[in-house]
Design an enzyme around this catalytic site. Structure first.
Site, PDB file in Angstrom:
ATOM      1  N   PHE A 128      -7.975 -24.280 -32.434  1.00 25.84           N
ATOM      2  CA  PHE A 128      -7.191 -24.653 -31.527  1.00 25.84           C
ATOM      3  C   PHE A 128      -7.033 -22.828 -31.290  1.00 25.84           C
ATOM      4  O   PHE A 128      -6.038 -22.283 -31.916  1.00 25.84           O
ATOM      5  CB  PHE A 128      -5.821 -25.263 -31.901  1.00 25.84           C
ATOM      6  CG  PHE A 128      -4.705 -24.935 -30.787  1.00 25.84           C
ATOM      7  CD1 PHE A 128      -4.893 -25.872 -29.499  1.00 25.84           C
ATOM      8  CD2 PHE A 128      -3.766 -24.134 -30.737  1.00 25.84           C
ATOM      9  CE1 PHE A 128      -4.130 -26.066 -28.624  1.00 25.84           C
ATOM     10  CE2 PHE A 128      -2.635 -24.462 -29.663  1.00 25.84           C
ATOM     11  CZ  PHE A 128      -2.909 -24.946 -28.657  1.00 25.84           C
ATOM     12  N   LEU A 130      -5.146 -20.260 -29.372  1.00 25.90           N
ATOM     13  CA  LEU A 130      -4.086 -19.977 -28.282  1.00 25.90           C
ATOM     14  C   LEU A 130      -3.560 -18.444 -28.480  1.00 25.90           C
ATOM     15  O   LEU A 130      -3.631 -17.632 -27.703  1.00 25.90           O
ATOM     16  CB  LEU A 130      -2.889 -20.799 -28.449  1.00 25.90           C
ATOM     17  CG  LEU A 130      -1.833 -20.712 -27.397  1.00 25.90           C
ATOM     18  CD1 LEU A 130      -1.941 -21.037 -26.178  1.00 25.90           C
ATOM     19  CD2 LEU A 130      -0.526 -21.668 -27.871  1.00 25.90           C
ATOM     20  N   ARG A 273      15.812 -29.110 -70.208  1.00 24.79           N
ATOM     21  CA  ARG A 273      15.606 -27.673 -70.489  1.00 24.79           C
ATOM     22  C   ARG A 273      16.925 -27.057 -71.247  1.00 24.79           C
ATOM     23  O   ARG A 273      17.976 -27.405 -70.401  1.00 24.79           O
ATOM     24  CB  ARG A 273      15.202 -26.872 -69.387  1.00 24.79           C
ATOM     25  CG  ARG A 273      15.159 -25.224 -69.599  1.00 24.79           C
ATOM     26  CD  ARG A 273      14.205 -24.894 -70.609  1.00 24.79           C
ATOM     27  NE  ARG A 273      14.201 -23.438 -70.487  1.00 24.79           N
ATOM     28  CZ  ARG A 273      13.650 -22.796 -71.509  1.00 24.79           C
ATOM     29  NH1 ARG A 273      13.192 -23.527 -72.557  1.00 24.79           N
ATOM     30  NH2 ARG A 273      13.648 -21.274 -71.356  1.00 24.79           N
ATOM     31  N   GLU A 368       3.653 -23.129 -35.756  1.00 21.89           N
ATOM     32  CA  GLU A 368       4.428 -23.998 -34.761  1.00 21.89           C
ATOM     33  C   GLU A 368       5.847 -23.630 -34.212  1.00 21.89           C
ATOM     34  O   GLU A 368       6.761 -24.319 -33.867  1.00 21.89           O
ATOM     35  CB  GLU A 368       4.631 -25.371 -35.485  1.00 21.89           C
ATOM     36  CG  GLU A 368       4.627 -26.617 -34.492  1.00 21.89           C
ATOM     37  CD  GLU A 368       3.196 -27.155 -34.295  1.00 21.89           C
ATOM     38  OE1 GLU A 368       2.319 -26.716 -34.968  1.00 21.89           O
ATOM     39  OE2 GLU A 368       3.480 -28.004 -33.058  1.00 21.89           O
ATOM     40  N   GLY A 369       5.727 -22.383 -34.026  1.00 19.57           N
ATOM     41  CA  GLY A 369       7.204 -21.795 -33.238  1.00 19.57           C
ATOM     42  C   GLY A 369       8.175 -21.399 -34.417  1.00 19.57           C
ATOM     43  O   GLY A 369       8.677 -22.094 -35.025  1.00 19.57           O
ATOM     44  N   SER A 371      11.514 -20.012 -36.400  1.00 22.71           N
ATOM     45  CA  SER A 371      12.947 -20.563 -36.495  1.00 22.71           C
ATOM     46  C   SER A 371      13.651 -19.933 -34.823  1.00 22.71           C
ATOM     47  O   SER A 371      14.163 -20.399 -34.292  1.00 22.71           O
ATOM     48  CB  SER A 371      13.523 -20.122 -37.630  1.00 22.71           C
ATOM     49  OG  SER A 371      13.148 -20.890 -38.597  1.00 22.71           O
TER      50      SER A 371
END
Lengths: 388, 249
Positions: A128, A130, A273, A368-369, A371
């Site tokens: 892809f 872009l 632990r 994916e964009g 924040s």
């Protein structure tokens, strides 16, 4: 308001969880900690099982042979599928079916035959294209790759693409190029085959992801037939907008799966632990970290399910999917960071999946964009929205 | 022919079992419950008999609390045709379950009952055998291979020191061992169909069975924690420890 799963969703979640526990996690014991692929015959054995389960092709619409599941169920599956070492970027190593190139569903019949169906069958790999060196978050403005018409039947493309995953292993993919003026309406999507002259993978860009790297693509006088335009000329951004918003929702959910697993591991480890005569779980400092993990996970889960439910009801869900993507990746990162801290030195060792999740989840806050772009979208919807 | 398969709701095999603080039993609150793994093998075998054309109908039965319906639905999602839920709150013993199953066998008339050899919670390994005795049927226990041959079953059994192959006349009770098959995953189409498949409900009393317990549990305790071993420097010390500390030689 009822947040309970239906009986069917409970059975589906159980089935997928078991698949991950019994088929995927045991395989990872013998794989390189950064592996993102299985041997073809192993993958085939697994896809035989997911096909028998009726869940192969999770992101393929039912009319193309994908399973008939709603988005809420898709999200629940995504949360389960990502609960293993490679789960963030390669949930179940692709056993539930191929890449998400939602745009290709908008192709013409001829293009579908040539490009969509081979991808759905898993025969061909797709990239892809872009983002460019000039930026990826605002591609409508940033795209500088140019396509110039050459006679009736061809276009000639020139430019550079950056951060393109898998272009070196792909058979074909989408290249977005400027065919007109500035802004959205000037961009057209072309389907480009990687063996055409003028298509060059210039270099591999190593990132926090050790297994999968991004590439830089150099496009020099690449001739593309006119019939390889996807959608309309100047309509590069118009295609599949709805499908893109939709695929952001399972993307968000995948961040959550790894976080849930990390939190589980941290909880278990804190109980065994011991330091200075007491278990970690007896220390308030550790307890509060576990509490914060729990709250971060629950909040993110409800938000991503809310986005999915709105999408299922046909309601607008752009704001909700932006919130879900933002919160799942940010909270997921915090949860993994705390879980790593609780594990101490073990947390950063490749013996455990935490260090890989830490690196990959860091990318999820950008991919994916980022924040901040999600906040931009949300702000636009808040400020542009009417009073309630 | 019909195949009847009892399915028990037990603590999921992945869960770490914890004893209740008052030692009256194990902790069940907020614990994931699943179908007994041996019963999954039974369901799988029954579905295979149906797919091979030997059986027409697979009936899944569960005895216990309301949530046993989930266990039955899991069996239906794997491919069983319908369910029977015998509702009972509280403890239940193998003999009571065997009596309930006998009543259901009399009602339904299956030719084969496939029972898990044991449940992973109490490990009783009794129900199948008791059922065969109550019915007066033949039984093949711990089977790792099943072949239908006319009106009998050729079954391979896992016994101490090897495999035993026997022939049992139908009708019969089979109890399944781990290696009989690898149970399939449920499937989306079957999960969707499972909602529409009927589950009949009875109480033990409606079936004429007294569900009261004959065994009283006095105490449930964790197994003793294993102590760390010791290193010995030579064979002499080893023999000495074996003789005088461990007292095994």
């Amino acid at each position: 308001m009822d947040f309970a799963l239906t009986a069917e969703q409970t059975l589906i979640v159980d089935m997928v969880r078991r698949f991950v526990q019994e088929e995927i996690i045991p395989l990872e014991i013998n794989l390189d900690p950064d592996a993102d692929e299985l041997e073809p015959e192993v993958l085939e054995r697994l896809t035989d099982k997911t096909k028998a389960m009726g869940l192969f092709g999770l992101d393929t619409p039912p009319e193309y042979g994908g399973p008939e599941i709603d988005m809420v169920t898709r999200v629940l599956i995504a949360i389960e599928c990502s609960q293993h070492r490679a789960g963030i970027y390669t949930p179940c190593y692709g056993a539930f079916g191929g890449a998400r190139q939602a745009q290709l569903f908008e192709a013409t019949e001829v293009q579908k035959e040539k490009y969509l169906y081979p991808m759905l069958r898993g025969e061909k790999r797709v990239f892809f294209g872009l983002s460019e060196p000039s930026g990826g978050s605002d591609p409508a403005r940033a795209i500088q790759t140019r396509a110039v018409r050459d006679g009736n039947n061809h276009w000639v493309l020139n430019g550079t693409k950056l951060w393109i995953s898998g272009a070196d292993r792909a058979d074909y993919g989408l290249v977005f190029a400027r065919t007109g003026g500035a802004g959205r309406a000037g961009v057209t999507a072309f389907i480009v085959e990687t063996n055409w002259p003028g298509f060059n993978v210039a270099r591999v860009v190593h990132t926090l992801r050790s297994a999968k790297y991004a590439t830089e693509i150099q496009i020099d006088n690449l001739r593309v037939p006119h019939e390889n335009i996807l959608g309309e000329e100047g309509g590069g951004f118009a295609i599949a907008n709805d499908r893109l918003a939709r695929q952001r929702v399972p993307y968000a959910a995948e961040c959550l799966g790894a976080a849930i697993k990390a939190h589980e591991m941290a909880t278990e480890y804190s109980k065994i632990r011991e330091t200075f005569g007491a278990t970690l779980s007896a220390r308030q400092g550790i307890q509060w970290m576990l509490v914060e993990n729990e709250i971060d996970i629950r909040a993110a889960r409800l938000l991503v399910l809310d986005a999915a439910a709105k999408s299922d009801k046909g309601l607008p869900f752009r704001t909700e999917s932006a919130i879900a993507k933002l919160v799942c990746s940010e909270n997921g990162f915090k949860v993994i960071d705390r879980s790593m801290q609780i594990h101490g030195g073990l947390g950063v060792a490749k013996d455990l999946p935490l260090e890989r999740w830490f690196r990959e989840m860091r990318i999820r806050r950008i991919g994916e964009g980022p924040s901040e772009v999600q906040k931009h979208v949300i702000a636009r919807d808040i400020i542009g929205g009417s009073l309630r | 022919m019909k195949v009847l398969v009892p399915v028990k709701r037990v603590i999921d095999y992945n869960v770490k079992v914890r004893v209740k603080a008052d030692q009256t039993g194990v902790e069940l609150a907020n614990v994931k419950m699943s179908m007994n793994p041996f019963d999954e093998i039974s369901i799988e075998e029954a579905i295979r008999l149906k797919e091979a054309g030997h059986a027409e109908e697979v009936i899944a039965v569960s005895v216990g609390v309301q949530q046993c319906q989930e266990t039955i639905r899991t069996a239906l999602a794997m491919g069983a045709d319908r369910g029977i839920h015998v509702v009972h709150d509280g403890d239940i013993e193998p003999l009571v379950v065997a009596k309930i199953l006998k009543e259901l066998v009399d009602k339904e008339g299956p030719s084969i009952v496939i029972v898990g050899k044991q449940a992973i919670d109490d490990d009783s390994n009794q129900t199948g055998q008791m059922l065969a005795a109550l019915l007066g049927w033949g039984q093949a226990t711990f089977v790792s291979k099943v072949e239908i041959e006319g009106d009998s079953i050729k079954a391979t059994r896992e016994v101490d020191g090897g495999l035993e192959t026997i022939s049992v006349m139908l009708p019969a009770v089979l109890t399944t061992d781990l290696r009989l098959n690898e149970p399939r995953y449920a499937s989306l189409p079957n999960i969707m169909k499972a909602k529409k498949k009927p589950i009949e409900q009875f109480t033990p009393v409606e079936l004429g069975v007294d569900p009261s317990c004959r065994i009283e549990i006095l105490k449930v305790a964790e197994p003793p924690t294993r102590e760390a071993g010791v290193k010995v420097s030579d064979v002499g010390e080893l023999v000495d420890k074996l003789r005088n500390t461990a007292k095994v030689i």
